[in-house]
Design a protein around this motif. Structure first.
Motif, short mmCIF file in Angstrom:
data_model
loop_
_atom_site.label_atom_id
_atom_site.label_comp_id
_atom_site.label_asym_id
_atom_site.label_seq_id
_atom_site.Cartn_x
_atom_site.Cartn_y
_atom_site.Cartn_z
N LYS A 40 0.82 -1.21 0.00
CA LYS A 40 0.00 0.00 0.00
C LYS A 40 0.86 1.26 0.00
CE LYS A 40 -3.45 2.42 2.80
NZ LYS A 40 -4.29 2.37 4.02
N ASP A 41 1.91 1.29 0.82
CA ASP A 41 2.75 2.48 0.91
C ASP A 41 3.42 2.79 -0.42
OD1 ASP A 41 2.10 2.78 3.56
OD2 ASP A 41 3.85 1.66 4.29
N ALA A 42 3.92 1.76 -1.11
CA ALA A 42 4.59 1.98 -2.39
C ALA A 42 3.63 2.52 -3.44
CB ALA A 42 5.22 0.67 -2.87
N GLN A 225 -13.90 -9.99 -19.73
CA GLN A 225 -13.59 -8.61 -20.12
C GLN A 225 -14.59 -7.62 -19.54
OE1 GLN A 225 -10.89 -7.59 -21.52
NE2 GLN A 225 -10.06 -9.62 -21.93
N TYR A 226 -15.86 -8.03 -19.45
CA TYR A 226 -16.84 -7.13 -18.84
C TYR A 226 -16.63 -7.06 -17.33
CZ TYR A 226 -21.23 -4.76 -17.93
OH TYR A 226 -22.17 -3.83 -17.54
N TYR A 227 -16.24 -8.17 -16.73
CA TYR A 227 -15.88 -8.18 -15.31
C TYR A 227 -14.73 -7.20 -15.07
CZ TYR A 227 -13.79 -10.02 -10.99
OH TYR A 227 -13.25 -10.16 -9.73
N LEU A 228 -13.74 -7.25 -15.95
CA LEU A 228 -12.59 -6.35 -15.83
C LEU A 228 -13.02 -4.90 -16.02
CD1 LEU A 228 -9.53 -6.03 -15.54
CD2 LEU A 228 -9.33 -6.40 -18.00
N ARG A 229 -13.91 -4.67 -16.96
CA ARG A 229 -14.39 -3.31 -17.20
C ARG A 229 -15.11 -2.75 -15.98
NH1 ARG A 229 -18.85 -0.42 -18.51
NH2 ARG A 229 -18.55 1.34 -19.95
N LYS A 230 -15.90 -3.57 -15.31
CA LYS A 230 -16.61 -3.10 -14.12
C LYS A 230 -15.63 -2.70 -13.03
CE LYS A 230 -20.58 -3.22 -13.69
NZ LYS A 230 -21.61 -2.18 -14.00
N ILE A 231 -14.52 -3.39 -12.95
CA ILE A 231 -13.53 -3.07 -11.92
C ILE A 231 -12.73 -1.82 -12.30
CG2 ILE A 231 -11.39 -3.86 -10.84
CD1 ILE A 231 -12.49 -6.64 -10.80
N LEU A 232 -12.34 -1.70 -13.57
CA LEU A 232 -11.46 -0.61 -13.99
C LEU A 232 -12.22 0.67 -14.29
CD1 LEU A 232 -8.95 -2.49 -16.32
CD2 LEU A 232 -8.63 -1.80 -13.95
N GLU A 250 -9.83 -7.38 9.29
CA GLU A 250 -10.01 -8.05 10.58
C GLU A 250 -8.78 -8.84 10.97
OE1 GLU A 250 -13.47 -10.39 10.07
OE2 GLU A 250 -14.87 -8.70 10.05
N MET A 251 -8.05 -9.31 9.95
CA MET A 251 -6.83 -10.07 10.22
C MET A 251 -5.64 -9.15 10.45
SD MET A 251 -7.35 -12.95 7.24
CE MET A 251 -5.63 -13.49 7.39
N GLY A 252 -5.86 -7.85 10.32
CA GLY A 252 -4.77 -6.90 10.52
C GLY A 252 -3.98 -6.62 9.26
N VAL A 253 -4.48 -7.04 8.11
CA VAL A 253 -3.80 -6.79 6.84
C VAL A 253 -4.37 -5.53 6.22
CG1 VAL A 253 -3.27 -7.69 4.56
CG2 VAL A 253 -3.41 -9.25 6.51
N THR A 254 -3.60 -4.50 6.14
CA THR A 254 -4.08 -3.22 5.60
C THR A 254 -3.25 -2.78 4.40
OG1 THR A 254 -2.63 -2.00 7.11
CG2 THR A 254 -4.88 -2.47 7.87
N GLU A 255 -2.55 -3.72 3.79
CA GLU A 255 -1.62 -3.36 2.73
C GLU A 255 -2.20 -3.53 1.33
OE1 GLU A 255 1.36 -2.04 3.51
OE2 GLU A 255 0.61 -2.17 5.54
N VAL A 256 -3.53 -3.77 1.23
CA VAL A 256 -4.13 -3.99 -0.08
C VAL A 256 -4.97 -2.79 -0.46
CG1 VAL A 256 -5.60 -5.50 -1.44
CG2 VAL A 256 -4.16 -6.47 0.35
N MET A 257 -4.79 -2.31 -1.68
CA MET A 257 -5.54 -1.16 -2.18
C MET A 257 -6.35 -1.57 -3.41
SD MET A 257 -2.85 1.98 -1.89
CE MET A 257 -4.13 3.14 -2.40
N PRO A 258 -7.33 -0.76 -3.82
CA PRO A 258 -8.08 -1.08 -5.04
C PRO A 258 -7.20 -1.28 -6.26
CG PRO A 258 -9.19 0.66 -3.82
CD PRO A 258 -7.88 0.41 -3.12
#
Length: 295
Positions: A40-42, A225-232, A250-258
């Motif tokens: 996340k920081d990077a 591809q439509y799944y990917l489009r909805k995300i992007l 909840e597990m204390g993992v906060t390093e993941v971003m969209p």
């Protein structure tokens, strides 16, 4: 043999252009992989280049557990296989028919060619598929429009006409009917061309998303591809992804971003077709070259 100065300059220029072209493809792909794996920081500091800063696989694990992604994957594989096989069969049969002389061939040929340049438009097409054929929210709305390609029919017809006529005549004299001649004599003779066209059809079907946006309103019938489009494009993280993110918190993992999810989705969507391409590359190249050199 000593190379001339002009030849050396040409090769240097040629290799430079090819190297820059390759880098323009490889470097963005490496950046996508790096972002999908970085912390996340990077990502927040925009310091990720072509090498991951940290190795986080939570985004990949979450997407691979997403029921919509899994369903979209099966849908895409099934539709791609179905369209590719049926499209090749229909195109080959049509091309074989057009390689023969019959009454009205010229008129029918123009009728097919006109469809390459003109269409009824999106609204009439939508009305046809929904109001008349009643294919809204149906897989057939994604399959039927992709089953015929006039350009491929013309290419295959040209290859069939290049086969010595004596070969097909010998098969007919030996008792083969038109179907046996087509599938046992003609098709094995143009395998490289069929492999190249099959690759184009599969790639186009795998990457299609517009039909899903227009005709499908059920997320169990989405394609990758439509799944990917909805995300992007729509910035939508599915419910299961959101739940996975909550569990990570909840597990204390906060390093993941969209951005991790988005880039990981790009990799997972592109990976299957990228892995298949090397196995058909020799047929692909040969099929492109067939007919370009006269004997």
């Amino acid at each position: 043999m000593r190379k001339s100065a002009g030849r050396i300059v040409f090769e240097a220029f040629n290799y430079t252009i090819l190297t820059l072209f390759c880098l323009s493809i490889i470097l963005p792909f490496m950046h996508i992989i790096s972002v999908s794996l970085s912390t996340k920081d990077a990502i927040t500091k925009l310091s990720v280049t072509i090498w991951p800063k940290g190795w986080e696989f939570y985004a990949y694990k979450s997407i691979l557990k997403d029921r919509i992604f899994i369903r979209s994957f099966y849908n895409t594989v099934g539709i791609t296989l179905f369209v590719t096989i049926l499209n090749l069969i229909i195109d080959v049969m049509a091309a074989y028919g057009f390689s023969k002389n019959f009454y009205g061939k010229k008129v029918l040929n123009y009728y097919f060619i006109i469809t390459m340049y003109f269409s009824g438009g999106l609204i009439p097409f939508y009305l046809l598929m929904t109001n008349y054929l009643h294919l809204y929210n149906s897989y057939l709305a994604l399959i039927l429009p992709a089953l015929v390609n006039v350009f491929y029919i013309i290419v295959i017809r040209t290859q069939i006409q290049a086969i010595p006529q004596s070969l097909t005549e010998a098969a007919i004299i030996d008792g083969a009917n038109e179907g046996q001649t087509l599938f046992r004599i003609v098709m094995p003779s143009i395998v490289p061309t069929l492999a190249a066209i099959g690759m184009f059809i599969a790639l186009g079907t795998w990457n299609s998303w517009f039909g899903v946006m227009v005709f499908i309103n059920d997320n169990t019938k989405w394609t990758l591809q439509y799944y990917l489009r909805k995300i992007l494009v729509d910035k939508l993280l599915t419910a299961s992804l959101s739940e996975a993110g909550q569990k990570l918190l909840e597990m204390g993992v906060t390093e993941v971003m969209p951005e991790n999810y988005q880039m990981a989705a790009i990799i997972l969507v592109a990976l299957p077709i990228v892995c298949i391409y090397p196995f058909v590359q020799k047929y692909f190249v040969k099929g492109i070259l067939v007919g370009s050199v006269k004997e």
